[in-house]
Design a protein around this motif. Structure first.
Motif, mmCIF file in Angstrom:
data_model
loop_
_atom_site.group_PDB
_atom_site.id
_atom_site.type_symbol
_atom_site.label_atom_id
_atom_site.label_comp_id
_atom_site.label_asym_id
_atom_site.label_seq_id
_atom_site.Cartn_x
_atom_site.Cartn_y
_atom_site.Cartn_z
ATOM 1 N N GLU A 457 40.561 49.438 20.872
ATOM 2 C CA GLU A 457 39.441 48.718 21.492
ATOM 3 C C GLU A 457 39.158 49.258 22.896
ATOM 4 N N ALA A 458 40.229 49.510 23.664
ATOM 5 C CA ALA A 458 40.040 50.070 25.007
ATOM 6 C C ALA A 458 39.384 51.450 24.937
ATOM 7 N N ARG A 461 35.673 51.197 24.228
ATOM 8 C CA ARG A 461 34.894 50.748 25.383
ATOM 9 C C ARG A 461 34.678 51.877 26.414
ATOM 10 N N THR A 462 35.441 52.923 26.293
ATOM 11 C CA THR A 462 35.398 53.988 27.303
ATOM 12 C C THR A 462 34.253 54.943 26.994
ATOM 13 N N LYS A 463 33.342 55.079 27.953
ATOM 14 C CA LYS A 463 32.223 56.004 27.812
ATOM 15 C C LYS A 463 32.722 57.439 27.965
ATOM 16 N N ASP A 503 38.557 55.665 33.431
ATOM 17 C CA ASP A 503 37.899 54.541 32.728
ATOM 18 C C ASP A 503 38.761 54.022 31.588
ATOM 19 N N LEU A 504 39.453 54.939 30.894
ATOM 20 C CA LEU A 504 40.323 54.506 29.797
ATOM 21 C C LEU A 504 41.451 53.625 30.323
ATOM 22 N N ARG A 506 41.416 51.802 33.020
ATOM 23 C CA ARG A 506 40.820 50.532 33.420
ATOM 24 C C ARG A 506 40.587 49.618 32.192
ATOM 25 N N ASN A 507 40.081 50.186 31.110
ATOM 26 C CA ASN A 507 39.793 49.389 29.915
ATOM 27 C C ASN A 507 41.067 48.930 29.233
ATOM 28 N N ALA A 510 42.224 45.943 31.131
ATOM 29 C CA ALA A 510 41.346 44.802 30.864
ATOM 30 C C ALA A 510 41.620 44.187 29.493
ATOM 31 N N VAL A 511 41.754 45.016 28.462
ATOM 32 C CA VAL A 511 41.974 44.490 27.100
ATOM 33 C C VAL A 511 43.317 43.787 27.014
ATOM 34 N N GLU A 514 43.148 40.434 28.717
ATOM 35 C CA GLU A 514 42.391 39.472 27.913
ATOM 36 C C GLU A 514 43.246 38.868 26.802
#
Length: 553
Positions: A457-458, A461-463, A503-504, A506-507, A510-511, A514
């Motif tokens: 999932e992370a 979400r990573t662009k 970014d990866l 960071r995601n 975050a995941v 959560e």
């Protein structure tokens, strides 16, 4: 008339004083002896020495171990001068007298010289013929000696010296006028003709500096011309008087002979210079032809298979160096002095210095050629060498320049580039792209399927990470307190790998926050009573911002 002669005599004495004290004091007596013994030294096997009167060589005499040639010649010289000074008559009576030693030459009844059988053997002539020739030479020398010391000759010499002095004064005035013109005109000339140099170098090369160099060179040439003019002026002035004519001939000999030797050497090397010019012209013509060809290759006019366009300039430079080296091989035999031992020794010394001191240079050059032609790295690629990550901006023969992701210019020697592992983020090995990955450690109490799903999932979400092929998770280690999970995702954006990895990360945080899952990486001491994750979202304000708002209110 008497007063004029007295004045001319003072002028002559002044010139002699200038000669001894200003120029020839340290040289006159030594050089006179050296000149008279020059031929004797060269012909030491025959004991030959010249008889010189007023700077003119009359003839040569043969010496022996009992009476050296030099001593004998000086005795004859003294006798000739005594005979010349014994009378002012413009005529001379020469007589010959046969003796046991040879033919004695008499001048007005005064014995001057004896021509021996050894002298005739030296000259390879009959004794009576050689005696007659010696007598004529002595007669001419005495007549000239007396004629050069008459009042009329001294007046003529003084007039000649005054004329040379006036000419030298005009010469000095011309030199000073040119010197002043050089000082005024050099800067204007350089600024007018070298304006493009200042523009191209961003004024780092100033016209004033170039003008100073040009002015220095021109002034040096003027100084050399002035010295030559003064040297010949002094020689010609001394040549106008009989007493100083010998020293004038010495001066002319010391300067003129080397200059003539130089000119003769240049003239004799004209064929070699023509051959050198021809070799240079052919080499330049070939280089220009190669430049046209490689420009056509770079423009795409000629196709050369797998030959890449960025190889054009280095290949041309290599070919140019090869042509120049071949031209040098052909040109060396025609270079003046190339067959001398000094030139060969210098060549060996230069070769030894290059072989001993240029190991790193040669290794970097060879490494640069491999870097250019092996296709592993090209200009514009983003690569990683050790701890350095950046874009290749220039590949030189000695070094490669990188522009780091922090916009720093990094210079890496090509030898280091060859001996290091290079990661190229820009080269495409297949259509999937680069496989970006990172590792996290999660405790054994968490369900692995849940952890894998959170990591995927992370990644989704990573662009910058591709959805196809899908990201996947690998178990890299079963550690003491956690399982190390590695998330892998494909990306075709090699130039922004640091941003995608950031970014990866960071995601991932975050995941996991959560889902109330604690990341055990990098170390673990004990299970806390509660997971160490944020309990609430950040309100968007920093502590110092809150205090500033309170103070303002």
């Amino acid at each position: 008339m008497t007063q004029l002669i007295h004045t001319l005599g003072l002028f002559r004495q002044l010139l002699i004083a200038v000669l001894f004290f200003a120029l020839l004091a340290p040289l006159a007596f030594a050089q006179e002896t050296d000149t008279q013994t020059e031929i004797a030294e060269e012909q030491s096997d025959t004991f030959k020495a010249p008889v010189i009167v007023d700077g003119d060589t009359l003839f040569f005499l043969r010496g022996s171990s009992a009476l050296p040639a030099q001593e004998r010649a000086e005795t004859v010289q003294d006798n000739i001068v005594k005979a010349a000074e014994s009378s002012d008559s413009p005529t001379v009576t020469i007589a010959y007298e046969e003796t046991d030693l040879g033919t004695r030459i008499l001048v007005d009844g005064f014995a001057v010289s004896v021509v021996t059988v050894a002298d005739s053997e030296l000259e390879q002539m009959e004794l009576d013929v050689l005696s007659f020739l010696h007598g004529e030479a002595i007669e001419d020398a005495i007549v000239a000696y007396r004629a050069n010391r008459t009042d009329q000759a001294r007046v003529s010499g003084a007039i000649e010296a005054i004329a040379w002095t006036a000419g030298f004064a005009a010469f000095v005035a011309l030199i000073l006028w040119i010197h002043r013109r050089i000082r005024r005109r050099t800067v204007k000339f350089v600024k007018r003709h070298l304006r493009d140099v200042e523009t191209a170098t961003a004024k780092s090369v100033q016209a004033e500096a170039i003008a100073a160099l040009v002015r220095y060179g021109l002034n040096f040439v003027l100084l050399v011309i002035f010295f030559l003019g003064f040297y010949y002026y002094l020689s010609f002035v001394l040549l106008a008087f009989a007493e100083t004519r010998y020293f004038a001939q010495l001066l002319l000999t010391y300067l003129t002979e080397p200059v003539l030797l130089i000119f003769k050497g240049i003239i004799s090397y004209i064929p070699n210079l023509i051959m050198l010019a021809l070799i240079s012209w052919v080499a330049m013509y070939i280089i220009k032809g190669m430049r046209v060809f490689f420009d056509a290759v770079e423009a795409g006019t000629f196709e050369m298979g797998d030959f890449e366009r960025h190889w054009v300039n280095p290949t041309f430079n290599i070919a140019r160096v090869v042509v120049i080296l071949i031209a040098l091989v052909f040109a060396v035999p025609y270079i003046p002095g190339s067959d001398s031992a000094a030139f060969q020794g210098l060549t060996i010394l230069v070769g030894a210095m290059l072989s001993l001191g240029a190991n790193s240079v040669v290794s970097n050059m060879l490494a640069g050629l491999f870097v250019i032609y092996r296709r592993s790295t090209s200009i514009g690629d983003r690569i990683q060498i050790g701890d350095h990550i950046g874009d290749v901006v220039q590949i030189k023969l000695m070094e490669t320049h990188l522009k780091s992701i922090k916009n720093e210019l990094i210079s890496i020697p090509n030898a280091q580039l060859m001996n290091s592992d290079v990661v190229n983020f820009s080269k495409k090995t297949d259509g999937s792209g680069l496989l970006l990955h990172t590792t996290v450690g999660i405790g054994y109490e968490e369900p692995p399927e849940k952890v894998e799903a959170m990591l995927i999932e992370a990644a989704s979400r990573t662009k910058g990470i591709k959805a196809k092929p899908e990201p996947f998770v690998l178990w890299t280690a079963l550690a003491d307190y956690a399982i190390n999970y590695q998330i892998n995702g494909y990306s075709t954006r090699g130039s922004i790998i640091p941003k995608i990895r950031s970014d990866l990360h960071r995601n991932i945080v975050a995941v996991f926050n959560e889902n109330n899952v604690q990341i055990m990486t990098p170390s673990y001491m004990a299970d806390p009573p509660e997971p160490k994750i944020p309990t609430e979202d950040w309100n968007g304000h920093l502590a110092h911002e809150t205090h500033e708002d309170t103070d303002k209110s």
